[in-house]
Design an enzyme around this catalytic site. Structure first.
Site, PDB file in Angstrom:
ATOM      1  N   GLU A  28       9.535  -8.907  -3.046  1.00  0.00           N
ATOM      2  CA  GLU A  28       9.893  -8.406  -4.754  1.00  0.00           C
ATOM      3  C   GLU A  28       8.842  -7.664  -5.190  1.00  0.00           C
ATOM      4  O   GLU A  28       8.974  -6.775  -6.124  1.00  0.00           O
ATOM      5  CB  GLU A  28      10.050  -9.642  -5.328  1.00  0.00           C
ATOM      6  CG  GLU A  28      11.310 -10.691  -5.091  1.00  0.00           C
ATOM      7  CD  GLU A  28      11.209 -11.627  -4.095  1.00  0.00           C
ATOM      8  OE1 GLU A  28       9.885 -11.543  -3.414  1.00  0.00           O
ATOM      9  OE2 GLU A  28      11.806 -12.518  -3.678  1.00  0.00           O
TER      10      GLU A  28
ATOM     11  N   LYS B  44     -10.501  -2.184   6.342  1.00  0.00           N
ATOM     12  CA  LYS B  44     -10.087  -3.377   6.858  1.00  0.00           C
ATOM     13  C   LYS B  44     -10.673  -4.428   6.410  1.00  0.00           C
ATOM     14  O   LYS B  44     -12.058  -4.520   6.326  1.00  0.00           O
ATOM     15  CB  LYS B  44      -9.894  -3.238   8.479  1.00  0.00           C
ATOM     16  CG  LYS B  44      -8.929  -2.342   8.935  1.00  0.00           C
ATOM     17  CD  LYS B  44      -8.331  -2.727  10.262  1.00  0.00           C
ATOM     18  CE  LYS B  44      -7.716  -1.633  10.924  1.00  0.00           C
ATOM     19  NZ  LYS B  44      -6.289  -1.545  10.850  1.00  0.00           N
TER      20      LYS B  44
ATOM     21  N   SER C 162       3.919  10.344  12.826  1.00  0.00           N
ATOM     22  CA  SER C 162       5.161  10.296  11.982  1.00  0.00           C
ATOM     23  C   SER C 162       5.332  11.222  10.728  1.00  0.00           C
ATOM     24  O   SER C 162       4.297  11.764  10.211  1.00  0.00           O
ATOM     25  CB  SER C 162       5.096   8.922  11.540  1.00  0.00           C
ATOM     26  OG  SER C 162       4.095   8.676  10.628  1.00  0.00           O
TER      27      SER C 162
ATOM     28  N   GLU D 210       8.960  10.644  14.841  1.00  0.00           N
ATOM     29  CA  GLU D 210       9.062   9.077  14.817  1.00  0.00           C
ATOM     30  C   GLU D 210       9.991   8.588  13.922  1.00  0.00           C
ATOM     31  O   GLU D 210       9.959   7.228  13.240  1.00  0.00           O
ATOM     32  CB  GLU D 210       7.657   8.340  14.452  1.00  0.00           C
ATOM     33  CG  GLU D 210       6.696   8.591  15.613  1.00  0.00           C
ATOM     34  CD  GLU D 210       5.259   8.237  15.160  1.00  0.00           C
ATOM     35  OE1 GLU D 210       5.164   6.826  14.629  1.00  0.00           O
ATOM     36  OE2 GLU D 210       4.140   8.803  15.558  1.00  0.00           O
TER      37      GLU D 210
ATOM     38  N   ASP E  34      -1.694   5.651  20.467  1.00  0.00           N
ATOM     39  CA  ASP E  34      -2.237   5.247  19.411  1.00  0.00           C
ATOM     40  C   ASP E  34      -3.271   3.924  19.541  1.00  0.00           C
ATOM     41  O   ASP E  34      -2.488   2.948  19.877  1.00  0.00           O
ATOM     42  CB  ASP E  34      -1.195   5.022  18.061  1.00  0.00           C
ATOM     43  CG  ASP E  34      -0.760   6.410  17.680  1.00  0.00           C
ATOM     44  OD1 ASP E  34      -1.426   7.359  17.689  1.00  0.00           O
ATOM     45  OD2 ASP E  34       0.405   6.355  17.288  1.00  0.00           O
TER      46      ASP E  34
ATOM     47  N   HIS F 106      -5.625   7.878  18.628  1.00  0.00           N
ATOM     48  CA  HIS F 106      -5.823   7.813  17.223  1.00  0.00           C
ATOM     49  C   HIS F 106      -6.225   6.461  16.747  1.00  0.00           C
ATOM     50  O   HIS F 106      -5.664   5.505  17.035  1.00  0.00           O
ATOM     51  CB  HIS F 106      -4.402   8.368  16.490  1.00  0.00           C
ATOM     52  CG  HIS F 106      -4.572   8.017  14.983  1.00  0.00           C
ATOM     53  ND1 HIS F 106      -5.249   8.734  14.084  1.00  0.00           N
ATOM     54  CD2 HIS F 106      -3.754   6.946  14.344  1.00  0.00           C
ATOM     55  CE1 HIS F 106      -5.180   8.297  12.854  1.00  0.00           C
ATOM     56  NE2 HIS F 106      -4.350   7.246  12.993  1.00  0.00           N
TER      57      HIS F 106
ATOM     58  N   HIS G 165      -2.908   8.146   2.620  1.00  0.00           N
ATOM     59  CA  HIS G 165      -2.439   6.885   1.690  1.00  0.00           C
ATOM     60  C   HIS G 165      -2.392   7.364   0.248  1.00  0.00           C
ATOM     61  O   HIS G 165      -2.090   6.267  -0.619  1.00  0.00           O
ATOM     62  CB  HIS G 165      -3.627   5.902   1.838  1.00  0.00           C
ATOM     63  CG  HIS G 165      -3.810   5.462   3.627  1.00  0.00           C
ATOM     64  ND1 HIS G 165      -4.920   6.201   4.144  1.00  0.00           N
ATOM     65  CD2 HIS G 165      -3.182   4.863   4.192  1.00  0.00           C
ATOM     66  CE1 HIS G 165      -4.723   5.923   5.215  1.00  0.00           C
ATOM     67  NE2 HIS G 165      -3.865   5.181   5.598  1.00  0.00           N
TER      68      HIS G 165
HETATM   69  N1  GLN Z   1       1.626   7.825  15.230  1.00  0.00           N
HETATM   70  C1  GLN Z   1       1.405   6.750  14.310  1.00  0.00           C
HETATM   71  C2  GLN Z   1       2.043   7.414  12.969  1.00  0.00           C
HETATM   72  O1  GLN Z   1       1.892   8.496  12.989  1.00  0.00           O
HETATM   73  C3  GLN Z   1       0.184   6.116  13.968  1.00  0.00           C
HETATM   74  C4  GLN Z   1       0.206   5.273  12.822  1.00  0.00           C
HETATM   75  C5  GLN Z   1      -1.305   4.615  12.600  1.00  0.00           C
HETATM   76  O2  GLN Z   1      -2.213   5.041  13.015  1.00  0.00           O
HETATM   77  N2  GLN Z   1      -1.206   3.669  11.846  1.00  0.00           N
HETATM   78  O3  GLN Z   1       2.570   6.643  12.061  1.00  0.00           O
HETATM   79 ZN    ZN Z   2      -3.888   5.891  11.705  1.00  0.00          ZN
END
Ligand code: GLN
Ligand code: ZN
Length: 759
Positions: free
Chosen positions: A16, A114, A434, A485, A600, A643, A696
């Site tokens: 929510e 993280k 993506s 993706e 990845d 990646h 982000h």
């Molecule tokens: N290939 C994924 C994307 O482009 C990699 C995502 C990630 O590293 N969190 O969404």
């Molecule tokens: Zn990433």
């Protein structure tokens, strides 16, 4: 015996808070409406906990975005670039979290990292030289009062001063030490106010203590707490640690003036030995983290009660606790309607862990506990689990030989072959995989999942999306393309669903950062691939363009790290099982004409042990080989990319080079390119694409901003090894900002090529 938890999930059982906050971002609801939804979520959580019989109920574990950010705001650590936007309080907070681009200015978000060895991300506070750290906010007090008003007495939790300073970034010349006095005063003011409000206990989270500590660290900790604890008045203070043990400091810390100490008996390998060998002061409460806060398997009561009874020999009063905040597990099994009880009876999410604590409390106080039905039912769970063994998989893993970990020819020779094969421009531009997951993309998947459209309709829609995406990338001028993706909701779930051995939940969301949640699948049994998983999408996408199309897979370590792992076999064993499945997919892609394959490993750094001394022995020794196993079978011409996201991998650069990929792209834009020095120092051989802008945030980076980043990169990276790309996938972004950002990115790459005379 009393019970406690360290923190509870906070996005709401049905996310929510996520939906409300995103509405607020889109100006669809007011700040009051958002606050009301938050209030309801907090109330529900407190009532569930109080009804379960939990003795220590946390407050201030709620957050609109992140608890580190809350702590920064509480103590006035608001960098000038945000305060000068002159936004209302909550909007300033969100500007720090997400960046801001609007009438009042244009500024980047704080860095995001993280949280220890979890998939949760915290915002990195920035401390400027002229900042004054004082008690500036009221959130913990408001939430304490709010709980009290509905009849729930809580234990306010706050990130401790030491962890806060250790994780903050100091942007000027001053250091943590320089701020220690004023921060200790600010925490003292916090304690005094809690005392005045009638809090019986407060909890300070100090997970940083589970690292290898230096003498300076210990000095800083003591300096802070000697002062803070002088001011505790009638409030009892719980020092809470988690994600490991505190072996470097245990002997001394137990004699500081804390009233309770929380130790982790789940990940803290040495916690028990520390108590046994050094004892535990009788006048303090030991908050024993015996219920795993990170995994979803039922607690093994026999084992837990055994630890408790052994601990009793050395301690006074013990409080049954979780090993870490329940933030890292989903809310409740009650919303899982599809999994049969044969499976779910083996699981405990946050709410069920409350019931486990209640049961354990009863059992622990009952000298005949082994005769109870509750105990016997629990024991039976660990005797048998249906269909989790596959002899063929186990055999294949046992037959892996040394040569399966080595790709030939070696890197330098492959690099030369590939330069010819692809003939890409210098500074090739690409993306991480993506493209925006717009509402129609999600709706298509949902409709298919619900059986509202046929498979043909589902595929047809995605093919149209792929075609649009390829056309867009050609128009933008990217050099290595991706299919976008659109078939994936999540980079792990997508693969897990196609692998034997996985289980899926419906609503088992876990917060990853801010309003983003992930739904980690559960590794139930041995893993194997049923059939090709991505080949059709990639082959179709490649058929639309002459440029190379990257196949796009998730690596074994990430699949494992973003799943709830088994506890009956080793992580290494699970990683190798998954690696073999992904290896088959890599070879199938290659066979079908896909010449660049990205695997990845976004989460590789995540489960790196927090103590350096454990890095190789416990993790890298199998994680890196698992990755190598995936790609060791391809031809020299096939280019393997990998990646990685937001992590400080500065310190594991040699291990990353040792993955032996041909190209690696990674997050760098939020961390001021610090990682580049380390690449240079370590003579990194792999070609690199350090992200040139932060995905982000919805903010569109300008051409010169990107060009500057590239110039900086070239100071440390050889010209023929540098790639140009955003720092992660674009799925959370909108279409307009994505196209605009990528155009600027390509323009910057072109400018650079022109400058270097290579266009
Ligand atoms: N290939 C994924 C994307 O482009 C990699 C995502 C990630 O590293 N969190 O969404
Ligand atoms: Zn990433």
């Amino acid at each position: 015996m009393l019970t406690s938890i360290i923190g509870y999930p906070r996005v709401g059982a049905l996310r929510e808070l996520k939906f409300a906050t995103e509405k607020y971002f889109r100006h669809e609801i007011s700040v009051e409406e958002l606050e009301n939804i938050a209030k309801k979520i907090r109330k529900t959580a407190w009532l569930v906990q109080s009804e379960s019989g939990l003795d220590f109920i946390p407050s201030n574990d709620f957050s609109f975005y992140d608890n580190m950010l809350d702590t920064a705001a509480l103590f006035g650590a608001v960098p000038k670039r945000y305060s000068k936007l002159n936004l209302p309080q909550l909007d300033t907070y969100f500007a720090m979290a997400r960046g801001y681009q609007g009438e009042n200015g244009d500024t980047k978000a704080l860095a995001m990292k993280k949280w220890f060895n979890t998939n949760y991300h915290y915002m990195v506070p920035e401390i400027e030289d002229d900042m004054k750290l004082v008690l500036a906010g009221t959130k913990p007090f408001d939430e304490f009062a709010e709980a009290k008003s509905i009849g729930v007495q809580t234990k306010p939790v706050l990130i401790g001063a030491f962890t806060f300073l250790k994780l903050a970034r100091f942007t000027g010349n001053k250091t943590a030490e320089d701020f220690s006095n004023e921060l200790a005063e600010a925490y003292s003011a916090y304690l005094k106010k809690m005392d005045a409000l009638g809090a019986a206990w407060v909890q300070f989270d100090e997970p940083y203590l589970v690292h290898d500590l230096t003498t300076e660290d210990i000095y800083l900790f003591e300096k802070l707490y000697k002062k803070i604890l002088e001011n505790k008045g009638n409030v009892k203070v719980l020092l809470q640690t988690y994600f490991g043990d505190i072996r470097d400091y245990y002997k001394k810390i137990v004699f500081l003036d804390f009233d309770g100490i929380g130790l982790d008996f789940s990940e803290g390998k040495k916690s028990f030995a520390l108590v046994k060998e050094n004892g535990f002061p009788q006048d303090k409460l030991l908050f024993a983290g015996v219920v795993n806060g990170k995994n979803i398997w039922r607690n093994h009561y026999a084992k837990t009660l055994d630890i408790i009874s052994r601990l009793k020999k050395y301690c006074g009063e013990i409080v049954l606790n979780t090993s870490c905040s329940l933030l890292h597990v989903p809310y409740t099994l009650q919303n899982e309607t599809k999994l049969s009880d044969d499976y779910t009876k083996h699981f405990a999410f946050a709410q069920e862990k409350l019931y486990e604590l209640a049961e354990l409390k009863k059992l622990a106080d009952d000298s005949n506990y082994f005769d109870t039905e509750v105990f016997r039912n629990n024991a039976a769970l660990f005797e048998h689990r249906a269909d989790c063994h596959d002899a063929a998989v186990q055999k294949r893993v046992s037959e892996i030989g040394d040569s399966d970990f080595t790709r030939l020819p070696a890197f330098a020779e492959r690099e030369a072959v590939q330069k010819k094969e692809f003939d890409l421009p210098k500074f090739p531009a690409t993306t991480i995989g993506s493209f925006p997951q717009t509402a129609d993309v999600k709706a298509n998947r949902t409709a298919f999942r619900k059986g509202e459209i046929t498979e043909e309709q589902y595929v047809e829609f995605n093919r149209e999306k792929i075609a649009e995406c390829v056309a867009l990338q050609e128009e933008i001028g990217l050099d290595v393309l991706v299919h976008g993706e659109f078939e994936r909701n999540d980079m792990v779930e997508y693969f897990g669903e196609q692998l034997n051995g996985y289980l899926f939940t419906e609503k088992a969301w876990v917060q990853s950062y801010g309003t983003r949640c992930v739904k980690p699948p559960i590794i139930w049994g041995d893993i194997s691939r049923r059939s090709p998983m991505t080949v059709e999408w990639s082959v179709y996408a490649q058929s639309l363009t002459k440029k190379p199309m990257k196949g796009m897979l998730t690596g074994p370590v990430t699949i494992l790290n973003w799943s709830f792992p088994r506890e009956d076999i080793s992580l290494k064993e699970s990683a190798f099982q998954i690696a073999l499945a992904i290896r088959d997919e890599v070879l199938d892609l290659e066979k079908n004409g896909i010449r660049i394959i990205q695997v990845d490993e976004a989460a590789l750094r995540e489960k790196l042990p927090l103590r350096k001394s454990d890095w190789y022995g416990e993790y890298l020794d199998w994680a890196i080989p698992a990755f190598r196993l995936v790609h060791s079978g391809v031809k020299a011409q096939t280019q393997i990319h990998t990646h990685m996201c937001y992590s400080e991998f500065t310190d594991i650069i040699p291990a990353i080079d040792d993955m032996d990929a041909d190209v690696i792209t990674f997050e760098a834009s939020r961390s001021d390119l610090l990682i580049l020095n380390s690449l240079k120092e370590n003579h990194f051989k792999t070609e690199v694409g350090p992200g040139v802008y932060d995905i982000h945030s919805p903010r569109v980076p300008g051409v010169s901003e990107i060009k500057n980043a590239l110039d900086k990169m070239l100071e440390k990276i050889e010209e023929n090894k540098l790639w140009v790309n955003p720092d992660c996938g674009l799925k959370t972004r909108g279409e307009t900002e994505t196209a605009a950002s990528l155009k600027n990115m390509v323009a910057a790459a072109v400018q650079l090529r022109n400058e270097k005379g290579c266009n």
